[in-house]
Design an enzyme around this catalytic site. Structure first.
Site, PDB file in Angstrom:
ATOM      1  N   ASP A  71       4.119  17.811  21.198  1.00 30.29           N
ATOM      2  CA  ASP A  71       5.474  17.860  21.735  1.00 30.29           C
ATOM      3  C   ASP A  71       6.086  19.141  21.209  1.00 30.29           C
ATOM      4  O   ASP A  71       5.973  19.457  20.019  1.00 30.29           O
ATOM      5  CB  ASP A  71       6.314  16.648  21.338  1.00 30.29           C
ATOM      6  CG  ASP A  71       7.515  16.528  22.274  1.00 30.29           C
ATOM      7  OD1 ASP A  71       7.295  16.278  23.487  1.00 30.29           O
ATOM      8  OD2 ASP A  71       8.654  16.720  21.829  1.00 30.29           O
ATOM      9  N   LYS A 175      -1.758  35.230  22.721  1.00 22.97           N
ATOM     10  CA  LYS A 175      -0.755  34.196  22.424  1.00 22.97           C
ATOM     11  C   LYS A 175      -1.295  33.241  21.366  1.00 22.97           C
ATOM     12  O   LYS A 175      -0.584  32.831  20.448  1.00 22.97           O
ATOM     13  CB  LYS A 175      -0.361  33.444  23.705  1.00 22.97           C
ATOM     14  CG  LYS A 175       0.738  32.417  23.480  1.00 22.97           C
ATOM     15  CD  LYS A 175       1.199  31.727  24.763  1.00 22.97           C
ATOM     16  CE  LYS A 175       2.157  30.576  24.432  1.00 22.97           C
ATOM     17  NZ  LYS A 175       2.509  29.753  25.597  1.00 22.97           N
TER      18      LYS A 175
HETATM   19  P1  ITT Z   1       3.329  17.065  28.231  1.00 17.89           P
HETATM   20  O1  ITT Z   1       4.470  16.210  27.702  1.00 17.89           O
HETATM   21  O2  ITT Z   1       2.575  16.414  29.339  1.00 17.89           O
HETATM   22  O3  ITT Z   1       2.441  17.582  27.139  1.00 17.89           O
HETATM   23  P2  ITT Z   1       5.474  18.890  28.912  1.00 17.89           P
HETATM   24  O4  ITT Z   1       5.535  20.249  29.537  1.00 17.89           O
HETATM   25  O5  ITT Z   1       6.383  17.832  29.495  1.00 17.89           O
HETATM   26  O6  ITT Z   1       3.961  18.397  28.912  1.00 17.89           O
HETATM   27  P3  ITT Z   1       6.934  18.735  26.408  1.00 17.89           P
HETATM   28  O7  ITT Z   1       7.591  17.442  26.744  1.00 17.89           O
HETATM   29  O8  ITT Z   1       6.365  18.933  25.029  1.00 17.89           O
HETATM   30  O9  ITT Z   1       5.720  19.055  27.368  1.00 17.89           O
HETATM   31  O10 ITT Z   1       7.958  19.897  26.722  1.00 17.89           O
HETATM   32  C1  ITT Z   1       7.686  21.172  26.262  1.00 17.89           C
HETATM   33  C2  ITT Z   1       8.478  22.202  27.058  1.00 17.89           C
HETATM   34  O11 ITT Z   1       8.889  23.238  26.143  1.00 17.89           O
HETATM   35  C3  ITT Z   1       7.602  22.879  28.099  1.00 17.89           C
HETATM   36  O12 ITT Z   1       7.675  22.235  29.351  1.00 17.89           O
HETATM   37  C4  ITT Z   1       8.190  24.284  28.125  1.00 17.89           C
HETATM   38  O13 ITT Z   1       9.333  24.291  28.935  1.00 17.89           O
HETATM   39  C5  ITT Z   1       8.624  24.494  26.675  1.00 17.89           C
HETATM   40  N1  ITT Z   1       7.512  25.101  25.894  1.00 17.89           N
HETATM   41  C6  ITT Z   1       6.752  24.498  24.921  1.00 17.89           C
HETATM   42  N2  ITT Z   1       5.799  25.328  24.477  1.00 17.89           N
HETATM   43  C7  ITT Z   1       5.944  26.470  25.176  1.00 17.89           C
HETATM   44  C8  ITT Z   1       5.249  27.686  25.191  1.00 17.89           C
HETATM   45  O14 ITT Z   1       4.170  27.893  24.451  1.00 17.89           O
HETATM   46  N3  ITT Z   1       5.672  28.646  26.019  1.00 17.89           N
HETATM   47  C9  ITT Z   1       6.737  28.453  26.811  1.00 17.89           C
HETATM   48  N4  ITT Z   1       7.445  27.329  26.891  1.00 17.89           N
HETATM   49  C10 ITT Z   1       7.053  26.324  26.074  1.00 17.89           C
END
Ligand code: ITT
Length: 198
Positions: A71, A175
Site C-alpha cells: 500500500d 526507478k
Molecule cells: P493495488 O491496491 O491493487 O495494489 P492501487 O493502485 O489501488 O493498486 P494503492 O491503493 O496502494 O494501489 O494506491 C497507490 C496509489 O499511489 C497509486 O494508484 C498511485 O496513484 C500512487 N503511487 C504509489 N506508488 C507510486 C509510484 O511508484 N509512482 C507513482 N504513483 C504512485
C-alpha cells in the site's frame, strides 16, 4: 522448482517493478490477475500498513499461498499530507492518473515552490506463520507540468531529491534503484531471506 508468491495487487505498474526486484530469487510472482473470481478488496484501513495487510490477508485466505502486498501513496507537505492513503482515488472514484495529477497541480498553484513531497510504500508478507512489514520512502518535489511517459500514477510530476528527471523520465531499472517501493521490498526480501522463507 520455483516457489510461488502471490502479489495482492491489480496495479500492473507495481507488479512490473516488484517482479524485477525479485528477479534474483528462485520465486514466481503471481498477481490477482492469475486467479478467477477475486472480489474487490475494500481498503478501509486508516494507515498504509492496515491497508497493505487487508490486501495480503484477503488474498492469502483465498489462495492459501504466501502473499505480499503494497500500500503506497504520495504525501504532499503543503497539502497537510494529502492525498496519502487516498492517493489512488484522489480525484474521485474511477478517476485516471492524469485526473489525480491535474488535481494536485491545481491544489499546489496557491503555494510557493518548492512543493516538497514524499512517496511512501508499505510492503507486507503474510503466510500461515509470519506477518512481516517494511516501509520505504522517497523524498522529492512536485512540478506543475507532466514530464515523461514511463511508470504510473504521480511519476510524471515527481522529481526525486538530487535528480533533474521525473520518475516517468527514467527506466524501470533506474526507478528501482531508489524508489520507495524498491526500498520497502528490498528490506522485505532481506527479512524473508534471513528467516529462510525465500
Ligand atoms: P493495488 O491496491 O491493487 O495494489 P492501487 O493502485 O489501488 O493498486 P494503492 O491503493 O496502494 O494501489 O494506491 C497507490 C496509489 O499511489 C497509486 O494508484 C498511485 O496513484 C500512487 N503511487 C504509489 N506508488 C507510486 C509510484 O511508484 N509512482 C507513482 N504513483 C504512485
Amino acid at each position: 522448482m520455483k516457489s510461488k508468491l502471490v502479489f495482492a495487487t491489480g496495479n500492473l505498474g507495481k507488479l512490473n517493478e516488484v517482479k524485477e526486484l525479485f528477479a534474483d530469487k528462485n520465486v514466481q510472482i503471481l498477481s490477482i490477475h492469475d486467479f478467477d473470481g477475486i472480489p474487490e478488496i475494500i481498503e478501509n484501513g486508516e494507515t498504509f500498513s492496515e491497508n497493505a495487510f487487508i490486501k495480503a490477508d484477503t488474498i492469502f485466505e483465498i489462495t492459501g499461498l504466501p502473499t505480499i502486498a503494497d500500500d503506497s501513496g504520495l504525501v504532499v507537505f503543503q497539502l497537510n499530507g494529502e492525498p496519502g492513503i487516498y492517493s489512488a482515488r484522489y480525484a474521485g472514484e474511477n478517476c485516471t492518473y492524469e485526473d489525480n495529477n491535474r488535481k494536485i497541480i491545481a491544489a499546489l498553484s496557491n503555494f510557493d515552490k518548492p512543493h516538497l513531497a514524499k512517496f511512501v510504500s508499505c510492503a507486507v508478507y503474510v503466510d500461515k506463520l509470519h506477518r512481516i512489514e517494511c516501509i520505504g520512502e522517497l523524498e522529492g518535489e512536485l512540478i506543475s507540468e507532466f514530464r515523461g511517459s514511463n511508470g504510473f500514477g504521480y511519476d510524471p510530476i515527481f522529481v526525486p531529491s538530487g535528480s533533474n528527471k521525473t520518475l516517468a523520465e527514467v527506466s524501470l531499472l533506474e526507478k528501482n534503484k531508489e524508489s520507495h517501493r524498491a526500498k520497502a521490498f528490498n528490506k522485505l526480501k532481506l527479512e524473508l531471506t534471513k528467516k529462510e522463507i525465500l
